[in-house]
Motif scaffolding. Sequence first.
Motif, PDB file in Angstrom:
ATOM      1  N   GLN A   1       0.833  -1.206   0.000  1.00  0.00           N
ATOM      2  CA  GLN A   1       0.000   0.000   0.000  1.00  0.00           C
ATOM      3  C   GLN A   1       0.871   1.261   0.000  1.00  0.00           C
ATOM      4  O   GLN A   1       1.930   1.308   0.634  1.00  0.00           O
ATOM      5  CB  GLN A   1      -0.901   0.011   1.234  1.00  0.00           C
ATOM      6  CG  GLN A   1      -1.840  -1.185   1.310  1.00  0.00           C
ATOM      7  CD  GLN A   1      -2.814  -1.230   0.162  1.00  0.00           C
ATOM      8  OE1 GLN A   1      -3.504  -0.247  -0.105  1.00  0.00           O
ATOM      9  NE2 GLN A   1      -2.875  -2.366  -0.530  1.00  0.00           N
ATOM     10  N   LYS A   2       0.419   2.277  -0.704  1.00  0.00           N
ATOM     11  CA  LYS A   2       1.117   3.570  -0.739  1.00  0.00           C
ATOM     12  C   LYS A   2       0.373   4.635   0.064  1.00  0.00           C
ATOM     13  O   LYS A   2       0.929   5.681   0.374  1.00  0.00           O
ATOM     14  CB  LYS A   2       1.265   4.040  -2.186  1.00  0.00           C
ATOM     15  CG  LYS A   2       2.049   3.072  -3.072  1.00  0.00           C
ATOM     16  CD  LYS A   2       3.465   2.871  -2.572  1.00  0.00           C
ATOM     17  CE  LYS A   2       4.251   1.947  -3.504  1.00  0.00           C
ATOM     18  NZ  LYS A   2       5.621   1.696  -3.003  1.00  0.00           N
ATOM     19  N   SER A   3      -0.890   4.365   0.385  1.00  0.00           N
ATOM     20  CA  SER A   3      -1.673   5.326   1.165  1.00  0.00           C
ATOM     21  C   SER A   3      -1.186   5.337   2.610  1.00  0.00           C
ATOM     22  O   SER A   3      -0.445   4.440   3.031  1.00  0.00           O
ATOM     23  CB  SER A   3      -3.150   4.932   1.111  1.00  0.00           C
ATOM     24  OG  SER A   3      -3.326   3.630   1.645  1.00  0.00           O
TER      25      SER A   3
ATOM     26  N   SER B   1      -0.712   4.605   6.395  1.00  0.00           N
ATOM     27  CA  SER B   1      -1.020   3.382   7.129  1.00  0.00           C
ATOM     28  C   SER B   1      -1.981   3.690   8.271  1.00  0.00           C
ATOM     29  O   SER B   1      -2.099   4.840   8.701  1.00  0.00           O
ATOM     30  CB  SER B   1       0.261   2.772   7.693  1.00  0.00           C
ATOM     31  OG  SER B   1       0.656   3.459   8.857  1.00  0.00           O
TER      32      SER B   1
ATOM     33  N   ILE C   1      -3.752  -6.362   2.575  1.00  0.00           N
ATOM     34  CA  ILE C   1      -3.557  -4.921   2.758  1.00  0.00           C
ATOM     35  C   ILE C   1      -2.472  -4.709   3.798  1.00  0.00           C
ATOM     36  O   ILE C   1      -2.677  -4.998   4.987  1.00  0.00           O
ATOM     37  CB  ILE C   1      -4.864  -4.227   3.197  1.00  0.00           C
ATOM     38  CG1 ILE C   1      -5.958  -4.444   2.147  1.00  0.00           C
ATOM     39  CG2 ILE C   1      -4.634  -2.736   3.430  1.00  0.00           C
ATOM     40  CD1 ILE C   1      -7.295  -3.855   2.531  1.00  0.00           C
TER      41      ILE C   1
ATOM     42  N   TRP D   1       1.517  -2.467   4.769  1.00  0.00           N
ATOM     43  CA  TRP D   1       2.511  -1.429   4.529  1.00  0.00           C
ATOM     44  C   TRP D   1       3.853  -1.955   5.025  1.00  0.00           C
ATOM     45  O   TRP D   1       3.928  -2.573   6.104  1.00  0.00           O
ATOM     46  CB  TRP D   1       2.163  -0.151   5.295  1.00  0.00           C
ATOM     47  CG  TRP D   1       0.920   0.536   4.824  1.00  0.00           C
ATOM     48  CD1 TRP D   1       0.846   1.653   4.048  1.00  0.00           C
ATOM     49  CD2 TRP D   1      -0.441   0.187   5.108  1.00  0.00           C
ATOM     50  NE1 TRP D   1      -0.452   2.015   3.815  1.00  0.00           N
ATOM     51  CE2 TRP D   1      -1.280   1.130   4.452  1.00  0.00           C
ATOM     52  CE3 TRP D   1      -1.043  -0.840   5.846  1.00  0.00           C
ATOM     53  CZ2 TRP D   1      -2.655   1.075   4.517  1.00  0.00           C
ATOM     54  CZ3 TRP D   1      -2.423  -0.901   5.907  1.00  0.00           C
ATOM     55  CH2 TRP D   1      -3.221   0.048   5.248  1.00  0.00           C
TER      56      TRP D   1
END
Length: 595
Positions: free
Chosen positions: A43-45, A47, A156, A158
């Motif tokens: 994920q880049k969004s 955390s 999902i 990070w």
Amino acid sequence: MGLHIRDLLTVLSIFVESIAAYGNGQVAVACDSMFPNHGSIVQKSPSPAIITVDKNVINASDQIRVTLTVRQSGTSFQGFFLQARDAADLNVGPLGTFTLIDDKNTQLLTCADVKDSAVSHTSSSGKHTVEVLWKPPSPKPDHIQFLATIVQKFNIYWVKLRGPTVSQINAPPLSKQPTPESSLTLPTTSRLTKPFNATDCGEKKSCLRNPTGCDPELDRLCFFLSFTVQGSSVFFELSGPSNGYISFALSDDKWMGDDDIYLCVVNDQSVQINPAHSTGRSHPILNSQFPINDMAWRFEDGVTQCSFRRNIRLPEYSERFDLDRQYYIFLAEGKAVNGRIHKHHHQPLITQGKVHLHGSPKELKGSRSPGYIKAHGSLMFIAWITTANIGVIVARFFKSVWPTTTMFGQKIWFQVHRILMAATVLFTCIGFILPFLYRGGWSHFAGVHPYFGCMILTLVILQPIMAIFRPNPCAARRYLFNWLHWATGTFARIIAVGSIFLGMDLPALDLRNPWDTLVMVGFIVWHVAAELILEAHNYIITSKARKREEDKMEIMDSSELIDPQGHRLKMMILTIYICGNLTFLITLLVGISLT
């Protein structure tokens, strides 16, 4: 006793409850990369959790309280992996040691041979806050930064989230903030526009299909694998009816372990293509590195498709097999939730022999059930559908039909009964041994079926032993033997029917539903009807005889009261029963042959 293929049941990332899903937090295999090997895209969004510390400056004897906490209430995370590293080079190993505050939800791990140098979760339950203490190493670098991998759900996560930097007193400022290698760039994938087809199977490409000869372009229930050698690479196509995953594996034998695995996993209406590998009989591990190219997928009407290209040799990837050798090919499918795969629905389809992937194109054949298990099922069907039941009916209802006729010095009904029951014992004993020969021991995955088998074997061995030591027909206690002999045999037949129902749906045999159940129910109705008809027939002719000759012996033991017409009817009933019995048996044997 219908066993799982030596944890084929574990096979192909497919063959396990979850693949490389470290719900228990034992993630030491990811010490260096901190990558969870869940196969999804990092994920880049932002955390759901952040790292905080209670001090930014450290002395030699200091302990720092490190807190991992959610950004906002109502959110949580399932797993985490926390380390401290040199802020000047975040890609080197962990530094310092941790001490637990809550040993129920957190645990210490050894990374890079440094004991207690990392912390992880103990279960996949939702977490809001985690606190630990960290002690710096000696000597220590000027600046330390805390890194964490956070898993919110299986697919999902990070990787290497950066927390605060803590520094020694009077340490020079960091000249440059390094960027951790949080993940590898995943190859791009494209969308397939139409189903695969079997047009060139056996001519331009090798194909493995189930059912045999099916075409994925015309039959949505067709499981299909094809591969074509193209220069220094092999192009694979994989298709099948699944809302979870489909997969294939290359193996040196027909057992789970040390296999090269490829999966197409449905996740949020898209398909992830992941290589994986297994070591020994451990859970297969999804690989974060992607040695495959030209990936494409399609998911439509419950059918999952994927294709990719792989070089024949990949010396830089030790877990990948060279494709210029011979292997057994496994084909399987199962359930996946949020990218996490579960145990396969059915026994994997396994090629009949090793396949030379670099050889000329050919049509491949496979089976979902091993030969030992097919033989086991066949022998048990023959024993407990045919020989045992016909033997019981002959002994129960045909003494009066052949009251004096003998064969080899014994009454013919007794000889027929003895031959059929001896065959039942023989078939049961051989059938009992076969799964153990195949499995190499006891199966812990077959439920109560093996226990039923042990009970049946005990009873069928006990029956002839009792028969050998039975008292004379005129003995006062003969009735005890008669009742015990009847009860033991009846109990064995009841357990055998229950065991057959259980065994038919075990993955190692897995006859097609619902026809296998319907056939067995049909057989039970047929057999019970035959016994009721014969009982009614016995009652009628016995009643007639008693009215005629009340002062004579019971008709079941009297040769003088034989009713030829009644016995002809009884023989007709037996003939019809045997024909029906054999029809049910042949139907089930054909079903086994098709697995």
